[in-house]
Design an enzyme around this catalytic site. Structure first.
Site, PDB file in Angstrom:
ATOM      1  CB  CYS A  93      -0.893   0.052   1.244  1.00  0.00           C
ATOM      2  SG  CYS A  93      -1.900  -1.397   1.534  1.00  0.00           S
ATOM      3  CG  ASP A 126      21.005  33.481 -19.134  1.00  0.00           C
ATOM      4  OD1 ASP A 126      20.654  33.038 -20.235  1.00  0.00           O
ATOM      5  OD2 ASP A 126      20.309  34.236 -18.435  1.00  0.00           O
TER       6      ASP A 126
END
Length: 517
Positions: free
Chosen positions: A66, A474
């Site tokens: 489960c 960047d």
């Protein structure tokens, strides 16, 4: 930081039970190498959703496994076992619970985003390939060849890190996907068998009869099987998830004719091995996205699902990522604003690489306009345009077409780079495929004229799903850190954000957008 260290970070927030159990101070991050029985049992007793998908519980008396949130009465501590994966439990003879449905658990990120971790990195790549269906059509030998190791070593690594064989993992993936299709769609059982990756309906029925002790049709509830124009499935994740930030990113980069964002839904055309289709994704609830897939080849469904999961970064574990990044004061502030921020991925590696090259040293808007022209001129028109989304008209051009295209409207050097990149993909179609080795792939990309560190790091972030990739040169990142903290050497500053620099970059980009807005 190795795999064990990475998973050792714990949450200080108390776990509050939804079933009136006492509040518990439990570690939310559980090491994938060792599960503490007492801690896991307390987590089971708490029924706290944060543990869902991080481990599974098997009950020795019922032979059922489960999720930690299963509503069934908690078994006695001496009668339960704990496993990292459903495959591990299933391979030891436990069958999935019909109440909590293990197939509905969030996709575990335990083996995702672990860079430079030796053997565990090989296992992570193997699991990605299996998720894409590598063992549905191919053999274990072919999988081992793709990973650059032998079959025996691959089995040993899976036994060490997963607790189940590669074939067992693949079988569990098929079973749980089939179970999800039974519950969430109206697809005929025969179609489900092939869509989940089973080679025959007979084998499909045998596996389900053995696992669930009943035929697959008996598991269907309140759904009339029949033909459907599309398959809609829930793609689950660990919250929080900043869906608005994801949509904003995709909307700003949507290529005309190929994709669009409309009314909170992302839609795009797709093509796999020349077969065309359409996918749309929207947020279903706080724990899942809903993906509607229109594709005529059912056998491609596992691959489509895996691509969408990667594209929307659904395997990320925000608790672990945020906890590590929040050790840095700047990241702590940014996370407080957007705790559910994800690193957007890509539908296709070649498409992402072309986007990256087009985006070199120009604005996002300019790059997307160029991409739209390329799609309109060289993309294959859709065989059957969708009536609901008539603006979607093409699929992205193939490498074979772009390698010979006479590209205009851009610097010649950039056109040459695209041609060379397309030729590289034509020679090696799997250059940026799922499971690629990041270091080796980046080395190959850097060998192509016109591709530098920024491009390779960007591709590593978006396509190779490298969580520590970081394009330090960047311009937007430099601008963001300057606005937030003042001028600094970004590459040195980013060392504090390892091994999650890609997520730190996403926070910086998003913060810059918030500031500009």
């Amino acid at each position: 930081m190795d795999l064990l260290q990475l998973r050792a970070f714990t949450s200080t927030q108390p776990v509050t039970s939804e079933n009136s159990w006492p509040a518990l101070n439990l570690p939310v991050m559980i090491s994938p190498m060792e599960l503490d029985h007492d801690i896991c049992y307390r987590a089971l007793a708490s029924r706290d959703a944060r543990f869902d998908g991080r481990f599974f519980i098997a009950v020795k008396t019922t032979r059922i496994y489960c999720r930690p949130i299963c509503p069934a009465r908690t078994a006695k501590q001496e009668n339960v076992l704990f496993f990292h994966t459903a495959a591990e439990a299933q391979e030891l003879g436990f069958r999935p619970c019909l109440r909590c449905r293990p197939e509905a658990a969030p996709h575990s990120g335990a083996w995702r985003g672990v860079s430079n971790s030796g053997f565990s990195n090989t296992v992570s790549r193997a699991l990605r390939l299996i998720e894409m269906g590598a063992l549905d059509e191919g053999s274990l030998a072919s999988l081992a060849d793709k990973l650059g190791i032998g079959e025996r070593q691959l089995r040993r690594l899976f036994e060490q890190y997963v607790g189940a064989s590669p074939q067992g993992v693949a079988q569990t993936r098929r079973v749980l996907l089939a179970k999800q299709l039974i519950h969430e769609t109206a697809m005929p059982i025969t179609d489900i068998a092939f869509a989940a990756g089973f080679g025959s309906v007979r084998r499909f029925n045998e596996v389900f009869q053995q696992l669930y002790q009943r035929p697959p049709s008996d598991l269907r509830r309140d759904k009339q099987a029949g033909a459907s124009t599309g398959v809609t499935l829930l793609l689950r994740y660990h919250p929080p998830y900043d869906w608005q930030a994801m949509l904003a990113y995709l909307s700003a980069r949507a290529i005309a004719g190929l994709e669009l964002v409309e009314d909170g839904i992302y839609v795009r055309s797709i093509s796999i091995h020349g077969v065309q289709g359409l996918v749309s994704v929207q947020q279903a609830n706080s724990h899942a996205l809903a993906a509607t897939i229109h594709f005529p080849n059912l056998a491609a469904l596992p691959q489509i699902i895996a691509r969408l999961r990667a594209m929307f970064d659904l395997a990320a574990d925000p608790d672990m990522i945020n906890q590590q990044l929040a050790l840095d004061p700047l990241m702590k502030k940014l996370i407080a604003k957007r705790a559910g921020l994800r690193v957007p991925g890509a539908w296709d590696g070649f498409e992402l690489a072309i986007r990256a090259v087009l985006g070199q040293q120009i604005t996002v808007t300019a790059a997307i306009k160029l991409a739209g022209k390329i799609v309109a001129q060289y993309g294959e028109p859709l065989d059957t345009p969708d009536a609901q989304y008539p603006s979607l008209s093409h699929v992205f051009p193939t490498a074979a077409i772009l390698s010979k295209a006479n590209l205009t409207g851009m610097p010649q050097s950039r056109a040459n780079t695209i041609s060379a990149l397309a030729a590289a993909f034509e020679a090696e179609p799997g250059l940026l495929s799922t499971g690629s080795n990041v270091t080796e792939t980046c080395t190959k990309l850097l060998a192509i004229c016109g591709i530098g560190d920024w491009t390779t790091q960007y591709i590593a972030m978006r396509q190779l799903r490298e969580p520590d990739a970081f394009p330090a040169s960047d311009i937007a990142l430099i601008k963001a850190i300057t606005q937030l903290e003042g001028p600094c050497k970004l590459s040195a500053r980013a060392e504090a954000w390892r091994p999650w620099r890609a997520y730190a970059a996403q926070h910086l980009w998003t913060a810059l957008g918030d500031t500009i807005a």
